[in-house]
Design an enzyme around this catalytic site. Structure first.
Site, PDB file in Angstrom:
ATOM      1  CG  LEU A 267      -2.103  -1.008   1.314  1.00 18.99           C
ATOM      2  CD1 LEU A 267      -2.240  -0.999   2.840  1.00 18.99           C
ATOM      3  CD2 LEU A 267      -2.823  -1.353   0.238  1.00 18.99           C
ATOM      4  CG  ASP A 384      25.075   5.537  -2.551  1.00 17.09           C
ATOM      5  OD1 ASP A 384      23.743   6.261  -3.492  1.00 17.09           O
ATOM      6  OD2 ASP A 384      24.536   5.434  -1.742  1.00 17.09           O
ATOM      7  CD  GLU A 422      18.479   3.832  -2.420  1.00 14.26           C
ATOM      8  OE1 GLU A 422      19.073   3.025  -3.522  1.00 14.26           O
ATOM      9  OE2 GLU A 422      19.427   4.894  -1.862  1.00 14.26           O
ATOM     10  CD  GLU A 431       5.426   3.628   0.275  1.00 17.26           C
ATOM     11  OE1 GLU A 431       4.117   2.999   0.763  1.00 17.26           O
ATOM     12  OE2 GLU A 431       6.146   2.356  -0.100  1.00 17.26           O
ATOM     13  CD  GLU A 434       4.294   0.043  -1.728  1.00 13.71           C
ATOM     14  OE1 GLU A 434       4.179  -1.675  -1.625  1.00 13.71           O
ATOM     15  OE2 GLU A 434       3.854   0.708  -1.565  1.00 13.71           O
ATOM     16  CG  ASP A 451      21.571   5.039  -6.429  1.00 11.44           C
ATOM     17  OD1 ASP A 451      21.664   6.047  -6.048  1.00 11.44           O
ATOM     18  OD2 ASP A 451      21.488   3.968  -6.108  1.00 11.44           O
TER      19      ASP A 451
END
Length: 744
Positions: A267, A384, A422, A431, A434, A451
């Site tokens: 969800l 990063d 992340e 999310e 979803e 990334d």
């Protein structure tokens, strides 16, 4: 009655007259040879001159300045620094001259884990009388003003439970199940504290694997053998003198095994979403764990007693790595002392933002090419993730300028995602998938992930579904390799990492997205969207570094990136050019540049490995691999058929519906490999070809894991599971093949 008849006649005459007029002008226009105005747009293909213009305008200095701005302050998820980067992204993407059509923020309420700044975590060695004999560093040593920023978070293990663990120390190598099993044959592990090194097993697994043996707490460190090529001194050897990790450097990280928000599985974590109780969260350690620098690990490991650990467990320290007595040598200053962990982490539901932007498509706006990179870091995060964010900002600046000037608009829509949180478990991207599950499943052509754009400056590294191989090659051939005259990124890449293809000969090696290492995870494993991950990396013949050495530490700064990773930012520029080239081709090509025959080749390779490893034993148990062989052969035939259709059709002059049909076949191919029931114990893994695997075999993951379990246990129910995974695979591949042939 007569009146009604007259009205009907007059109405019919009017309609007939209108029809004649429409037909006359329609025929006249057609007979004049002028095509409908929309036909040119519908039939257009990728414009090579536009790609050349894009490549020429990507600016390494702009990327450098992006990185300088993004790394001014630490920007851990949900902090003030993170909000600063949100505002920076929005400002750039909403710029009227160089911005996108639209940019906005998406908010989620997510479950995160933090240390207590007022009560720092502690690791100590304590005597039987509780005298503290040694205290591990709570903060990394400062070499530049960056490390003195008050927002630098103390090294900690996110999602480690708070608690106090005290016991005799043992050395457990990498904390793999086999490591604890071997150690337990020598030592009673109940009541001990283990020290492990990074690598070999996931962060959380080092503690999860330990708990069943009665271990009370776990330390984890980075061994200089695995990251520094054995170098250990900050007097001339490590940062700030080189790219190597200083002795006090500590790799932070998220110590959980699931991706996405832990309280809202499947969800989107919106404010009113149902949340499971925190005590029901799975995939996180149930004993305390804390990372330390190798200077503290050296102090502890070199004092351990007991038998010498195996040769494969030895690291770079100039001492023998012993198992532990448990505990320290009798001759040690720490004799009979315990190691104590005092962990004060706490969990909190906080607001985290994705920043989203879009360039609307002109012909197929309902088909999406998504480009993403996370924004949050553990500290300053120069490499990063800010190397990737800097590249994305430059890429969108060039494309946005073309759009704002009216010089170009892509055929399909481009969506850009700057994902939040992340580092805590791929939360922002998960999310998003979803929340928009149905729309993304039905409309997304591909996902491009950049990334860490630049690990180092030697060569391109790319991973993805096999169908993206040719587009990666095409893009890499058009980009100059940084620092090399008359050499393309492609030619340089094939020198460093290559394989022999039965169809293509020697080509660069493209990796697979079989785990959850970055934000591609939800797109690949949950949605089955064709994806790729692109970066520049180092020459593995010159270093054994597991990853770039400052990873997740306070030393991952602009100074580190500009001096040791990519001076001049020319490798960043090469990645921006390559990734942008891929993006334009995916968005603008008349026929999607995805190749099903390349997919067939990898399935055949996986099948060959599976037959070599498993066929003899399975035949002895009356389990046939013939259905899998037939399925792979069927896929090869279907892929060849679709290739022929594309190759022999003049699609620019055929009905647009034929192009749309073929593109849908290409776009939806990976969806055909999804099985929501195949991996009930792996959260959000549904792709039967690319799921993660514990077996470590280059073949189908579910089959490999099931076979390893059955071979180990010998139980009939586990051999039944092997048969089950064979059936899952066979039917998924056969089903995928049927999506590639004619519709009937």
């Amino acid at each position: 009655m007569i009146t009604q008849v007259l009205i009907g006649i007059l109405s019919g005459a009017a309609i007939l007259t209108a029809g004649i007029l429409i037909g006359h002008y329609g025929i006249s226009q057609s007979s004049s040879g002028a095509p409908p105005s929309w036909l040119k747009d519908v039939a257009k293909d990728v414009d090579e001159s536009l790609i050349e213009k894009f490549l020429s305008e990507v600016d390494n200095i702009q990327i450098q300045e992006n990185l300088r701005e993004l790394t001014k302050v630490p920007h851990m998820a949900t902090t003030a620094g993170d909000e600063q980067t949100v505002q920076f992204m929005l400002k750039r993407w909403q710029d009227p001259e160089t911005g996108l059509d639209q940019a906005w923020r998406e908010e989620y309420m997510v479950y995160l884990s933090f240390p207590d700044p007022k009560n720092p975590n502690k690791v100590t060695v304590v005597s039987p009388s509780d005298t503290v004999l040694h205290t591990a560093r709570e903060k990394e040593k400062s070499y530049t003003p960056d490390q003195d920023d008050p927002e630098v978070v103390q090294p900690y293990a996110a999602y480690s439970p708070a608690g106090h663990a005290k016991g005799k120390l043992v050395y457990a190598n990498q904390g793999k199940p086999s490591d604890y099993q071997l150690l337990n044959q020598t030592i009673d592990l109940r009541g001990t504290v283990a020290i492990t090194r990074y690598g070999g097993a996931g962060r959380a697994a080092k503690a999860i694997n330990a708990a069943p043996y009665g271990v009370l707490g776990v330390l984890v460190y980075t061994d200089p053998l695995d990251i520094n090529d054995g170098l250990m001194s900050d007097i001339g050897e490590t940062y700030p003198h080189s790219w190597y990790l200083p002795p006090s450097g500590v790799e932070r990280g998220s110590f959980n095994t699931h991706y996405g928000d832990l309280l809202t599985p499947y969800l989107a974590a919106k404010e009113e979403t149902y949340r499971i109780p925190a005590e029901n969260v799975t995939g996180i350690p149930n004993i305390p764990i804390q990372p330390v620098g190798f200077e503290d690990a050296y102090t502890l490991i070199c004092e351990l007693g007991g038998e010498a650990a195996p040769a494969a467990w030895q690291g770079a320290f100039n001492c023998t790595y012993n198992f532990g007595g448990p505990g320290f040598k009798s001759t040690s200053y720490f004799n009979n002392s315990d190691v104590k962990l005092d962990i004060f982490n706490h969990e909190e539901v906080k607001n985290s933002s994705n920043v989203m932007g879009v360039i609307r498509g002109s012909v197929e706006p309902d088909r999406y090419v998504i480009y993403g990179n996370h924004r949050d870091s553990w500290v300053h995060g120069a490499i990063d993730p800010s190397s990737g964010t800097s590249v994305m900002l430059e890429l969108t600046r060039v494309l946005g300028s073309l759009v704002q000037q009216g010089k170009w608009r892509p055929r399909r829509s481009m969506i850009f995602g700057s994902w939040g949180a992340e580092e805590f478990g791929l939360i922002g991207s998960a999310e998003y998938t979803e929340q928009y599950f149905a729309k993304l499943s039905e409309r997304t052509v591909a996902y491009v992930n950049v990334d860490i754009a630049v690990f180092a400056n030697a060569t391109l590294r790319a991973s993805g579904m096999p169908s993206v191989q040719n587009i990666l090659f095409a893009a890499a051939k058009q980009v100059d390799a940084p620092g090399l005259d008359s050499t393309s990124v492609y030619d340089n890449w094939v020198r460093y990492a290559n394989r022999t293809s039965p169809a293509l000969g020697i080509i660069p090696r493209v990796g697979y997205l079989s785990g959850a290492g970055s934000d591609y995870a939800a797109f690949v494993h949950y949605l089955g969207i064709t994806s790729m991950d692109i970066s520049y990396t180092y020459d593995r013949t010159k270093t054994n570094a597991r990853i770039y050495p400052a990873y997740h530490t306070a030393y991952d700064t602009f100074d580190y990136a500009s001096r040791f990773i990519d001076p001049g930012f020319v490798s960043h520029q090469a990645i921006a050019r390559t990734a942008g080239n891929v993006l334009i081709r995916l968005a603008d090509s008349l026929v999607l540049p995805l190749n099903c025959s390349d997919y067939a080749e990898i399935l055949e390779d996986y099948l060959g490995t599976a037959m070599t490893l498993y066929e003899h034993q399975l035949r002895a148990r009356n389990i046939s691999m013939e259905p899998l062989k037939r399925a792979v052969a069927s896929f090869r035939s279907a892929a060849a058929h679709l290739d022929r259709v594309i190759r022999t059709s003049d699609l620019a002059n055929e009905t647009p519906l034929k192009v749309r049909r073929i593109n849908d076949q290409l776009m939806l191919l990976d969806r055909a490999f999804l099985d929501p029931l195949a991996f009930p114990n792996k959260h959000a893994y549904r792709h039967v070809i690319w799921a993660s695997s514990d077996a470590g075999k280059p073949t189908f993951p579910g089959l490999a894991d099931a076979f390893a379990t059955a071979e180990s246990s010998g139980q009939s129910r586990h051999w039944d599971k092997v048969h089950y995974h064979l059936s899952v695979l066979s039917q998924a591949i056969e089903g995928a093949a049927h999506t590639l042939v004619d519709v009937i």
